[in-house]
Write an enzyme that holds these catalytic residues in place. Structure first.
Site, PDB file in Angstrom:
ATOM      1  NE  ARG A  46      -1.802  -1.339   3.728  1.00  8.09           N
ATOM      2  CZ  ARG A  46      -2.110  -1.157   5.011  1.00  8.09           C
ATOM      3  NH1 ARG A  46      -3.268  -0.614   5.335  1.00  8.09           N
ATOM      4  NH2 ARG A  46      -1.249  -1.498   5.958  1.00  8.09           N
TER       5      ARG A  46
ATOM      6  CE  LYS B 132       1.333  -2.165   9.483  1.00  4.34           C
ATOM      7  NZ  LYS B 132       0.226  -2.129  10.467  1.00  4.34           N
TER       8      LYS B 132
ATOM      9  CG  HIS C 240       0.906   0.063  15.519  1.00  2.00           C
ATOM     10  ND1 HIS C 240      -0.476   0.090  15.358  1.00  2.00           N
ATOM     11  CD2 HIS C 240       1.412  -0.178  14.282  1.00  2.00           C
ATOM     12  CE1 HIS C 240      -0.769  -0.146  14.086  1.00  2.00           C
ATOM     13  NE2 HIS C 240       0.340  -0.299  13.415  1.00  2.00           N
TER      14      HIS C 240
ATOM     15  NE  ARG D 272     -14.062   6.050   8.567  1.00  2.00           N
ATOM     16  CZ  ARG D 272     -13.199   7.046   8.746  1.00  2.00           C
ATOM     17  NH1 ARG D 272     -11.968   6.776   9.157  1.00  2.00           N
ATOM     18  NH2 ARG D 272     -13.554   8.291   8.510  1.00  2.00           N
TER      19      ARG D 272
ATOM     20  CG  ASP E 194     -21.063  -0.114  17.611  1.00  2.00           C
ATOM     21  OD1 ASP E 194     -20.390  -0.440  16.627  1.00  2.00           O
ATOM     22  OD2 ASP E 194     -20.820   0.887  18.306  1.00  2.00           O
TER      23      ASP E 194
ATOM     24  CB  THR F 262     -20.177  -4.290  24.342  1.00  2.00           C
ATOM     25  OG1 THR F 262     -19.943  -2.974  23.816  1.00  2.00           O
ATOM     26  CG2 THR F 262     -20.260  -5.284  23.193  1.00  2.00           C
TER      27      THR F 262
ATOM     28  CG  ASP G  77      -4.405  -2.930  19.558  1.00  2.00           C
ATOM     29  OD1 ASP G  77      -3.303  -2.559  19.127  1.00  2.00           O
ATOM     30  OD2 ASP G  77      -5.467  -2.333  19.347  1.00  2.00           O
TER      31      ASP G  77
ATOM     32  CG  LEU H  94      -6.151  -8.221   8.174  1.00  3.24           C
ATOM     33  CD1 LEU H  94      -7.241  -8.072   9.226  1.00  3.24           C
ATOM     34  CD2 LEU H  94      -6.288  -9.554   7.441  1.00  3.24           C
TER      35      LEU H  94
END
Length: 351
Positions: free
Chosen positions: A16, A75, A93, A195, A215, A219, A268, A306
């Site tokens: 990408r 990345k 991250h 999304r 959603d 929860t 994560d 992904l």
């Protein structure tokens, strides 16, 4: 003059890019200097960037870029421990308790650079200005279904790769599911209004899979959530953060359940807030799922890049979302960039 340097991605299976030739032309027209590194893997060829008027640099030459250049990639950087003196736009991250994040922040602190984390580019209302989420959800649901299909053959999920389009992915997956000759599994998506969840739900529905969509309202109790174990597939599409409930505890591994395949699309595993603590490391394209139980079987898919399975579509979508913010780079101390810098400074203090 503001100088944006688009680096080649150095992570395996990453094709990408966050800027298309059309976007590069818009930046140049706005007075921003654009350098694009050559790349032997980028899904969008270099010729389009040349035609747009970009300067072309050697692949992976960004460490020698002028210090005033803003380095833009997606990345991770190579984990070589070197100090980072540039300003970098990337997914770091590093702000959610990830253990590996401290090392990256230490490199920025040592070099005097700044991290503008793409996950934390937000507007004045705190909403992200760009995300790969839809395509992460789409591809993640596909690989999780492949994991389930492999289980029906008494196998583990085979390696996955790049697809030229979502139509090609859909055709292959439909043929695989049809070949099994049993009913489609039932899936539950948590984070269905976002999304990521939308992409995961769309893929499941395209495959004829019945989807339960949850959603925040579903929860809010904080758990436990026995309904998850009643489904065959669970797709986690929410980011780990303080207060996130545990959706599948370790006790579930030995509990009565229909659940055999988890797609932790948010991925994560090294966060203190991991809502799926039945596994502890990301999976890979060569080994897409990790087996965490055998009686009954349970596999976890947790690939963390992904969208690169559909690199052209995901790049074009993301680049279009991000371009308006890139056009404001000349005011890097204000707006989305100023907010991102403040986030970085707040986290680097304790390093």
């Amino acid at each position: 003059m503001t100088h944006l340097w688009v680096r080649a991605e150095q992570r395996p299976n990453e094709e990408r890019v966050g800027l298309t030739p059309k976007g590069a032309a818009a930046l140049i027209a706005a007075g921003i200097r654009v350098t694009v590194e050559e790349s032997h893997v980028r899904a969008i060829p270099i010729d389009g960037y040349k035609e747009a008027g970009c300067e072309i640099a050697t692949e992976n030459s960004w460490p020698e870029a002028p210090l005033d250049a803003v380095i833009f990639g997606l990345k991770e950087l190579p984990e070589d421990g070197t100090p980072l003196p540039h300003r970098h736009i990337m997914f770091g991250h590093a702000f959610k308790g990830q253990h590996s994040g401290r090392t990256l922040l230490g490199r920025f602190k040592a070099g005097g650079g700044t991290l503008y984390d793409l996950e934390y580019l937000v507007d004045e209302n705190g909403r992200r200005v760009a995300a790969f989420g839809y395509w992460a959800g789409y591809a993640g649901a596909a690989v999780t279904l492949k994991t389930w299909a492999a289980q029906q053959r008494d196998e583990e999920c085979p390696p996955v790769g790049v697809y030229p389009s979502k139509n090609a992915l859909n055709a292959e997956l439909l043929a695989e599911l049809d070949s099994i000759k049993i009913s489609r599994p039932r899936a539950i998506v948590i984070g269905a209004l976002g999304r990521v969840g939308a992409g995961a739900s769309d893929l499941c529905e395209a495959m004829g899979v019945q989807v339960t969509k949850w959603d925040m309202a579903e929860t809010a109790s904080g758990g436990p959530f026995p309904e998850i174990l009643e489904h065959d597939l669970f797709l986690n599409c929410i980011l780990a953060r303080p207060g996130t409930p545990v959706f599948v505890p370790r006790a579930a591994l030995s509990s009565p359940r229909n659940l055999t395949a988890i797609g932790d699309i948010a991925c994560d595993p090294d966060s203190d807030y991991n809502p799926v603590p039945v596994y502890d490391h990301a999976t890979t394209w060569d080994a897409p799922a990790v087996r965490v139980a055998t009686d009954p079987v349970m596999d976890v898919m947790a690939i963390d890049n992904l969208p690169s399975m559909l690199p052209v579509e995901s790049s074009e979508d993301y680049a279009a979302q991000l371009l308006p913010s890139l056009l404001t780079l000349s005011d890097i101390n204000g707006g989305v960039w100023g907010r991102a810098a403040t986030m970085y400074k707040s986290h680097v203090k304790g390093i």
